[in-house]
Design a protein around this motif. Structure first.
Motif, PDB file in Angstrom:
ATOM      1  N   SER A 129      13.230  25.890  97.518  1.00 49.90           N
ATOM      2  CA  SER A 129      12.677  25.987  98.531  1.00 49.90           C
ATOM      3  C   SER A 129      11.841  25.239  98.630  1.00 49.90           C
ATOM      4  CB  SER A 129      11.143  27.202  98.146  1.00 49.90           C
ATOM      5  OG  SER A 129      12.212  28.326  97.674  1.00 49.90           O
TER       6      SER A 129
ATOM      7  N   LYS B  46       5.764  31.447  98.187  1.00 47.24           N
ATOM      8  CA  LYS B  46       7.399  31.563  97.780  1.00 47.24           C
ATOM      9  C   LYS B  46       6.989  33.565  98.788  1.00 47.24           C
ATOM     10  CE  LYS B  46      10.621  29.873  95.085  1.00 47.24           C
ATOM     11  NZ  LYS B  46      11.091  30.290  93.520  1.00 47.24           N
TER      12      LYS B  46
ATOM     13  N   ASN C 120      19.611  29.154  99.872  1.00 47.65           N
ATOM     14  CA  ASN C 120      18.872  29.775  98.832  1.00 47.65           C
ATOM     15  C   ASN C 120      19.863  28.676  97.109  1.00 47.65           C
ATOM     16  OD1 ASN C 120      17.443  31.428 100.477  1.00 47.65           O
ATOM     17  ND2 ASN C 120      18.103  32.381  99.878  1.00 47.65           N
TER      18      ASN C 120
ATOM     19  N   LEU D 107      10.169  31.989 103.258  1.00 47.22           N
ATOM     20  CA  LEU D 107       8.890  31.195 102.496  1.00 47.22           C
ATOM     21  C   LEU D 107       8.303  30.727 103.544  1.00 47.22           C
ATOM     22  CD1 LEU D 107       9.568  27.706 102.183  1.00 47.22           C
ATOM     23  CD2 LEU D 107      10.731  28.477 100.719  1.00 47.22           C
TER      24      LEU D 107
END
Length: 307
Positions: free
Chosen positions: A241, A156, A236, A147
């Protein structure tokens, strides 16, 4: 064949941190050389398609990579990637060729080995090429992510390759494979692999699991772009994010930021391999906020591979 540690080539103080039981990630190289350590940039003073006048201004290359693997044997990094860079202007094609050559080299190694378990071993790969500090191209297979933090917001650069994606599921089924769900509701190819693209996993290649990466090209704007982040699924799966961007934006340097991201993932309960690579750009430190807004009532719907 000789071995070398996984390339973590980070410019201007980028940092990688590993936490807990991170699996060995290694690359095979045809020629013996010292293990790469922290920084790499190649330049040649010659005429090329990037410098047709032969002005002597070097074209610089920076390479960043993250792998999350189940391969105890090292993987071949093709020395021919330098030839790809010299011959091919399109960096997406360069990375596509490199990924496929890595996979072919691993397949060759497996067929020469007496270790039958290598047939079911594989790895994710997320690799970025940066040309002249401006042109960024990312290629990925699997669920390691990239990202870009632009104006303080997460952008992203990759999408996880899972059987949940319609086009990925269709390819698996057309090749004769099938998708099943485990007790946690997670889909797996042939009941075994949570990813639809990987390097290795030779037993599933006939079922539609491919090594061809998806790529994305971005022109950097250093007045707006703060950093590039590469992460494995141990991060993740539990931190989304934007939270990653917010954590990093509070830090003074990439080394501190890498430790903070890992520690936050651990505090949130990650039990998987956690690796992060942080590459600072021109807007590093520009978009700091006074506080980070996030919820401690974390759920699979708002974080992780569904983020």
């Amino acid at each position: 064949m000789s071995t070398a540690t996984l390339i973590n080539l980070v410019r201007k103080g980028g940092c990688q941190v590993r936490q807990r039981a991170v699996l060995t990630s290694r690359l095979l190289q045809e020629e013996k050389r010292p293990a790469a350590a922290g920084y790499s940039s190649t330049s040649e003073h010659r005429a090329s398609r990037f410098d047709p006048e032969g002005s002597g201004r070097p074209t610089t290359w920076d390479t960043f990579g993250i792998w999350d693997n189940r391969i105890d044997e090292p993987i071949l990094l093709p020395p021919s990637i330098k030839e790809f860079l010299a011959q091919e202007e399109n960096l997406e094609n360069v990375l596509n060729k490199a990924f496929l050559e890595i996979h072919i080299a691993y397949e060759r190694h497996v067929h020469q080995s007496a270790d039958a378990t290598l047939m079911s071993s594989g790895t994710t790969a997320t690799v970025a090429l940066l040309r002249d500090g401006i042109e960024l191209v990312v290629a990925s297979v699997g669920d390691s992510r990239a990202l870009l933090c632009r104006k303080g917001k997460a952008m992203k650069l990759t999408t996880d390759h899972t059987p949940e994606r319609k086009e990925e599921k269709e390819r698996i089924r057309k090749c004769g494979g099938f998708v099943t769900w485990n007790s946690l509701g997670q889909p797996h190819v042939n009941g075994r692999l949570a990813m639809t693209r990987s390097i290795g996993d030779l037993e599933l290649k006939a079922s539609g699991v491919i090594a061809e990466p998806e790529t994305k090209r971005v022109q950097l704007h250093h007045a707006d772009d703060s950093f590039l982040v590469l992460t494995t699924d141990g991060i993740n799966f539990i931190v989304n994010s934007q939270e990653i961007c917010d954590f990093i934006n509070q830090c003074h340097d990439p080394a501190e930021a890498a430790h903070v991201v890992i520690e936050q993932a651990v505090q949130f309960g990650t039990e998987d391999n956690s690796t992060v690579v942080i590459v600072p750009f021109g807007a590093w430190g520009k978009y700091k906020t006074s506080e980070i807004n996030f919820s401690f009532s974390r759920s699979f719907a708002s974080s992780g591979r569904w983020a």
